[in-house]
Enzyme design. Structure first.
Site, PDB file in Angstrom:
ATOM      1  N   ASP A 253       2.146  -1.008 -10.420  1.00 24.86           N
ATOM      2  CA  ASP A 253       3.416  -1.555  -9.913  1.00 24.86           C
ATOM      3  C   ASP A 253       3.289  -3.079  -9.852  1.00 24.86           C
ATOM      4  O   ASP A 253       4.025  -3.742  -9.135  1.00 24.86           O
ATOM      5  CB  ASP A 253       3.684  -0.962  -8.514  1.00 24.86           C
ATOM      6  CG  ASP A 253       5.116  -1.146  -8.048  1.00 24.86           C
ATOM      7  OD1 ASP A 253       6.009  -1.333  -8.891  1.00 24.86           O
ATOM      8  OD2 ASP A 253       5.344  -1.112  -6.811  1.00 24.86           O
TER       9      ASP A 253
ATOM     10  N   ASP B  62      -5.531  -5.423  -5.706  1.00 21.39           N
ATOM     11  CA  ASP B  62      -4.416  -6.364  -5.583  1.00 21.39           C
ATOM     12  C   ASP B  62      -5.006  -7.738  -5.273  1.00 21.39           C
ATOM     13  O   ASP B  62      -6.133  -7.843  -4.787  1.00 21.39           O
ATOM     14  CB  ASP B  62      -3.448  -5.949  -4.460  1.00 21.39           C
ATOM     15  CG  ASP B  62      -2.071  -6.584  -4.630  1.00 21.39           C
ATOM     16  OD1 ASP B  62      -1.113  -5.854  -4.985  1.00 21.39           O
ATOM     17  OD2 ASP B  62      -1.931  -7.820  -4.445  1.00 21.39           O
TER      18      ASP B  62
ATOM     19  N   GLY C 264       0.757  -1.249   0.000  1.00 25.97           N
ATOM     20  CA  GLY C 264       0.000   0.000   0.000  1.00 25.97           C
ATOM     21  C   GLY C 264       0.784   1.293   0.000  1.00 25.97           C
ATOM     22  O   GLY C 264       0.191   2.363   0.167  1.00 25.97           O
TER      23      GLY C 264
ATOM     24  N   LYS D 124       5.311  -0.243 -14.158  1.00 29.20           N
ATOM     25  CA  LYS D 124       6.580  -0.955 -14.022  1.00 29.20           C
ATOM     26  C   LYS D 124       6.755  -1.786 -15.285  1.00 29.20           C
ATOM     27  O   LYS D 124       5.805  -2.415 -15.755  1.00 29.20           O
ATOM     28  CB  LYS D 124       6.466  -1.877 -12.800  1.00 29.20           C
ATOM     29  CG  LYS D 124       7.742  -2.617 -12.423  1.00 29.20           C
ATOM     30  CD  LYS D 124       7.439  -3.870 -11.639  1.00 29.20           C
ATOM     31  CE  LYS D 124       7.148  -3.714 -10.179  1.00 29.20           C
ATOM     32  NZ  LYS D 124       8.240  -3.185  -9.367  1.00 29.20           N
TER      33      LYS D 124
HETATM   34  C1  LIG Z   1       5.774  -4.744  -6.079  1.00 30.08           C
HETATM   35  S1  LIG Z   1       4.235  -5.126  -5.364  1.00 30.08           S
HETATM   36  C2  LIG Z   1       3.428  -3.593  -5.304  1.00 30.08           C
HETATM   37  C3  LIG Z   1       3.919  -2.652  -4.226  1.00 30.08           C
HETATM   38  C4  LIG Z   1       3.004  -1.446  -4.066  1.00 30.08           C
HETATM   39  N1  LIG Z   1       3.085  -0.548  -5.204  1.00 30.08           N
HETATM   40  C5  LIG Z   1       3.336  -0.636  -2.842  1.00 30.08           C
HETATM   41  O1  LIG Z   1       3.797   0.483  -2.986  1.00 30.08           O
HETATM   42  O2  LIG Z   1       3.121  -1.113  -1.726  1.00 30.08           O
HETATM   43  C6  LIG Z   1       3.432  -5.957  -6.671  1.00 30.08           C
HETATM   44  C7  LIG Z   1       2.000  -6.368  -6.374  1.00 30.08           C
HETATM   45  O3  LIG Z   1       1.365  -6.776  -7.595  1.00 30.08           O
HETATM   46  C8  LIG Z   1       0.331  -7.671  -7.223  1.00 30.08           C
HETATM   47  N2  LIG Z   1      -0.164  -8.406  -8.377  1.00 30.08           N
HETATM   48  C9  LIG Z   1       0.484  -9.286  -9.158  1.00 30.08           C
HETATM   49  N3  LIG Z   1      -0.331  -9.806 -10.087  1.00 30.08           N
HETATM   50  C10 LIG Z   1      -1.552  -9.216  -9.908  1.00 30.08           C
HETATM   51  C11 LIG Z   1      -2.805  -9.340 -10.557  1.00 30.08           C
HETATM   52  N4  LIG Z   1      -2.975 -10.158 -11.605  1.00 30.08           N
HETATM   53  N5  LIG Z   1      -3.854  -8.608 -10.099  1.00 30.08           N
HETATM   54  C12 LIG Z   1      -3.682  -7.764  -9.040  1.00 30.08           C
HETATM   55  N6  LIG Z   1      -2.498  -7.608  -8.392  1.00 30.08           N
HETATM   56  C13 LIG Z   1      -1.447  -8.323  -8.808  1.00 30.08           C
HETATM   57  C14 LIG Z   1       1.014  -8.565  -6.182  1.00 30.08           C
HETATM   58  O4  LIG Z   1       0.055  -9.218  -5.381  1.00 30.08           O
HETATM   59  C15 LIG Z   1       1.866  -7.553  -5.415  1.00 30.08           C
HETATM   60  O5  LIG Z   1       1.249  -7.140  -4.227  1.00 30.08           O
END
Ligand SMILES: C[S@@+](CC[C@H](N)C(=O)[O-])C[C@H]1O[C@@H](n2cnc3c(N)ncnc32)[C@H](O)[C@@H]1O
Length: 203
Positions: free
Chosen positions: A119, A79, A60, A159
């Site tokens: 992201d 997410d 978050g 990203k």
């Molecule tokens: C690098 S983290 C994000 C960090 C976030 N931007 C933060 O600042 O806290 C990547 C996130 O992408 C989510 N994610 C990956 N594939 C996804 C999908 N198909 N749908 C939704 N979320 C997804 C993962 O669960 C993970 O929490």
């Protein structure tokens, strides 16, 4: 590399990392906050009173930044994982790739979107090339969603990983947006293949 060796390396890296310490001191849930902050400082994408979608938002920290910086905005995040409550941010738990969830995201707003940030990244497998392909697919889907749902003046930030999908994403973004820039924020780890694409104004 064995799984426990990967996680030991990860823990050691976290301990040495100044952005991890800074995020803890400043009350952010992840060091990722500084990437969005640096992107915003350079490209001025976060304004007040706008409609924002945050894709892949757990735990978050990007939503925390958006909530603080973008007062009176309507913000919705999604997410696969739960995200603890953040002021003025609504959260949807689910897979962004599911079309029903994409409809829920757009139906939440009365008007089209001003900003989509993504992201999203898949869980790392240890195979950097495979991870780059899977995360590339997420970026392409996020771009298609943005092109459909952003206002003409809207912006999309995602990203992206250096790898086989990199050129495809950049080319598609250039077809759909008037301004396209690639930026690796100083806080993004040097040894990561990650970069960010910043797209403004739908063609
Ligand atoms: C690098 S983290 C994000 C960090 C976030 N931007 C933060 O600042 O806290 C990547 C996130 O992408 C989510 N994610 C990956 N594939 C996804 C999908 N198909 N749908 C939704 N979320 C997804 C993962 O669960 C993970 O929490």
């Amino acid at each position: 590399m064995k799984k426990n060796k990967i996680s030991k390396n990860w823990i050691n890296k976290q301990r040495r990392d100044i952005y991890v310490r800074k995020s803890k001191l400043e009350g952010y849930r992840s060091r990722a906050i500084y990437k969005l902050k640096e992107i915003d400082e350079k490209f001025k994408i976060v304004k007040n009173g706008i409609n924002i979608v945050d894709l892949g938002s757990a735990p978050g920290s990007w939503s925390q930044y958006l909530s603080e910086k973008s007062k009176n905005s309507k913000i919705l995040s999604i997410d696969l994982k739960e995200v603890k409550e953040i002021f003025n941010v609504s959260h949807l738990i689910g897979d962004f790739l599911d079309e029903n969830n994409q409809s829920k995201l757009t139906n939440f707003f009365k008007d089209k979107l001003d900003l989509v940030v993504s992201d999203m990244a898949v869980n790392t497998t240890g195979n950097k090339d495979l991870d780059a392909i899977s995360t590339g697919e997420l970026s392409i889907n996020a771009m298609n969603f943005s092109v459909k749902n952003l206002k003409k003046s809207g912006s999309f930030v995602s990203k992206i990983f250096m790898g086989s999908t990199f050129n495809e994403i950049v080319q598609n973004c250039k077809i759909n947006f008037k301004e396209v820039k690639i930026f690796k924020p100083p806080s993004s780890r040097k040894d990561s293949k990650e970069s960010f694409i910043i797209c403004k104004k739908i063609r």
